[in-house]
Motif scaffolding. Sequence first.
Motif: not given
Length: 344
Positions: A253-258
Amino acid sequence: MWIRFPEASGRPDLPLRLGDTLEGRARLTNAGLVLILGEHRLPARADVPVADGDRLRLRVAGVGHPLVLQVTHHLGPRPALQSTLRQAPPRQTTAESLVSSLRTAARGTPSPITLHAACQNFWATLPSAQALSSASGVRTTLNRAGLCLEARLALGAETRDDLKGRLSAWIASLRRHHPLDPRHQAATDGAPAERALLQQLEAFFWRIQAIQAHRALHTRGTADWTFDLPVRDGDALHALRLRVRPATGAPGQAAWTIEARLTLERLGPVAASLHLADGRADLTWWAQDRSSAERLAGALPWLEERLRGAGLEPGAITCYHGWPAYDGTAPTTTATPGIIDEQI
């Protein structure tokens, strides 16, 4: 000293005299460090940190056994970028500082009319807060934030909408009126204000250069991006520093931090950290001003509805009065040999 290679190698002898200088490149192999000196390759042991691809200028310091080569200049594999990254940090300024100068020049009474007009024209071309409220607007804004100018030029694309390109054109115009040599600077009432703004524009131009060099040397090939840009919102001007990078998520699963830092005219300094994974959004806000933190906290229910409207499931949504302990918008990297590890 003469170094002779096997005849089958086809390589000529390598004569070395005490004090000779050589240019070489380092290669890290399974067998250890190898120095490439023209068409010659020598196994070596380094007493200083050397990375694969580094360019070295060497002086023959000893011709006994073993041969001793002293490193006199240590350049990375991309010396122009290394040089930029060395020069940029002490010269750069952030979008926050530029925004403050633009506000003063556009609204201050000492500034000449021509400077007011130039500031207003530049102001009108900056990305808008409304554009940043949609995915397509964010994509367009970040593509025009200056980091891709040279790539767009190489492709023959239109670049008049690029932030770095507009900065360059305005700087060139101001330099024509205010040469670097103070003996040739016009002694007009508006000259000090224009020179002060010119310094800020040049410093922010270096800021973009620093971010570009940092990405090319440390994060190229990854989805780790840092942006710093002024943003207009009606008659207000804000500063936004943004970092988008992959995060740890569930397998497959793709995960991102912004992470973002904003300087808002009405709220003051504000920080946010958004974690996206598997359709869930966890968001934390910080505000240095207590009243601003209270206003943000009061808007959290509305924000949760916005997230649901965007197809995301709100997770932990919080707001604090204070400031995050770690600046996630300033990526840390392992220092390239010979360079201080600057955070930008």
